[in-house]
Design a protein around this motif. Structure first.
Motif, short mmCIF file in Angstrom:
data_model
loop_
_atom_site.label_atom_id
_atom_site.label_comp_id
_atom_site.label_asym_id
_atom_site.label_seq_id
_atom_site.Cartn_x
_atom_site.Cartn_y
_atom_site.Cartn_z
N PRO A 76 41.28 41.94 46.86
CA PRO A 76 40.24 42.35 45.91
C PRO A 76 40.49 41.73 44.54
N LEU A 77 39.41 41.38 43.85
CA LEU A 77 39.50 40.86 42.49
C LEU A 77 39.11 41.90 41.46
N TYR B 147 35.78 40.22 45.98
CA TYR B 147 37.00 39.81 46.67
C TYR B 147 37.22 38.31 46.49
N LEU B 148 38.48 37.93 46.42
CA LEU B 148 38.86 36.54 46.60
C LEU B 148 38.89 36.29 48.10
N PRO C 212 38.61 28.30 48.01
CA PRO C 212 38.55 29.69 47.57
C PRO C 212 37.17 30.02 46.99
N VAL C 213 36.69 31.22 47.25
CA VAL C 213 35.40 31.68 46.74
C VAL C 213 35.54 33.13 46.32
N THR D 153 30.10 33.19 45.30
CA THR D 153 30.08 32.27 44.16
C THR D 153 31.38 31.48 44.12
N GLU D 154 31.34 30.42 43.33
CA GLU D 154 32.58 29.66 43.15
C GLU D 154 33.63 30.57 42.53
N TYR D 155 34.87 30.35 42.91
CA TYR D 155 35.98 31.12 42.36
C TYR D 155 36.47 30.42 41.09
#
Length: 276
Positions: free
Chosen positions: A14-15, A24-25, A33-34, A80-82
């Motif tokens: 989780p982010l 989440y990562l 990675p997203v 989305t982009e990380y």
């Protein structure tokens, strides 16, 4: 419990989470990675998620975390982009050239968002990610198309410390509310404190509506620009594009706005070079 997969995306950790959902990562099928945001069960039928996706896709990708994928079936999610880096909330105070760069970058992002016909409505330090290649604006969960209908009962969403008086009051909210929020975020970046201080929710809301912002520690060159953006009257605030012109030392094009809106605060000396 953290899921192992969300759609085809393998969850790493989780982010963060908020009232609407959890981010989440994750790892995409191609290995990159997203960030994957899912809705809580109670929001599954909420059309705000579809609006978030549509709003983010209309904005130029250079200034936001770019939308890569989305699903509205089952338990909805958006990918989305990380952006690797801390949020402005985590990073805290900025000084000197770092503050100038942050001001210009975030003003550019909001100007692009408004140009796409979108009002963010929850611009705050936690929604600015400081990536290696510059800040990215995230979380369009309560974004709204410019000109959309807004009712008092549905409008009090956002973070009170950075909300404009009209937003707190449940009135119609437009791009001027993001201008107010941008100024509040710059106060936080410069001082480490929200523009109307800390305290209970009623206290903060009262100060937003009737109090004066805490600008003593904001650098002299930035203070008048921020002060103009924190005007209680949205009609007297500059547009985000005008703010950007002021930051880089250029003269905004005349558009026949009322005199109060065309005031020219002091400019950030040398900021234009930092924007390159």
């Amino acid at each position: 419990m953290t899921p192992s997969f969300i759609g085809p995306y393998r969850v790493v950790r989780p982010l963060g989470e908020g009232g609407q959902g959890v981010v989440y990562l994750a790892t995409a099928p191609d290995g990159r990675p997203v960030a994957v945001k899912t809705l809580r069960e109670g929001f599954a039928g909420d059309d705000r998620f579809a609006k978030e996706i549509a709003a983010a896709r209309r904005v130029e990708p250079f200034c936001i975390a770019q939308v890569l994928d989305a699903s509205l079936s089952g338990r909805p999610y958006i990918v989305t982009e990380y952006v690797e880096g801390p949020s402005l909330q985590e990073a805290g105070r900025h000084l000197g050239a770092d503050l100038q760069r942050l001001a210009i970058s975030t003003a550019t992002a909001l100007a692009a968002i408004h140009r796409a016909g979108v009002v963010h409505r929850d611009f705050k330090p936690a929604n600015v990610l400081l990536g290696r290649d510059g800040p990215r604006v995230i979380d369009f969960g309560i974004a709204r198309a410019t000109g959309s209908a807004l009712t008092v009962t549905s409008s009090i969403v956002g973070t009170p410390s950075y909300m404009a008086p009209e937003q707190v009051a449940g009135a119609e909210v437009g791009p001027a509310a993001d201008v107010f929020a941008w100024a509040g975020v710059m106060v936080f970046a410069a001082t480490g404190t929200p523009p109307f201080g800390r305290g209970s929710l009623p206290e903060v809301i009262r100060r937003v509506q009737y109090g004066e912002p805490l600008l003593d520690q904001v650098p002299d060159a930035l203070r008048p620009i921020v002060a103009g953006c924190l005007d209680k009257d949205p009609a007297r605030r500059p547009t985000m594009q005008d703010v950007l012109f002021q930051l880089i030392g250029a003269q905004p094009p005349a558009r026949g706005a009322p005199a109060g809106r065309r005031r020219r605060p002091a400019l950030l000396a040398g900021a234009a070079a930092l924007a390159v």
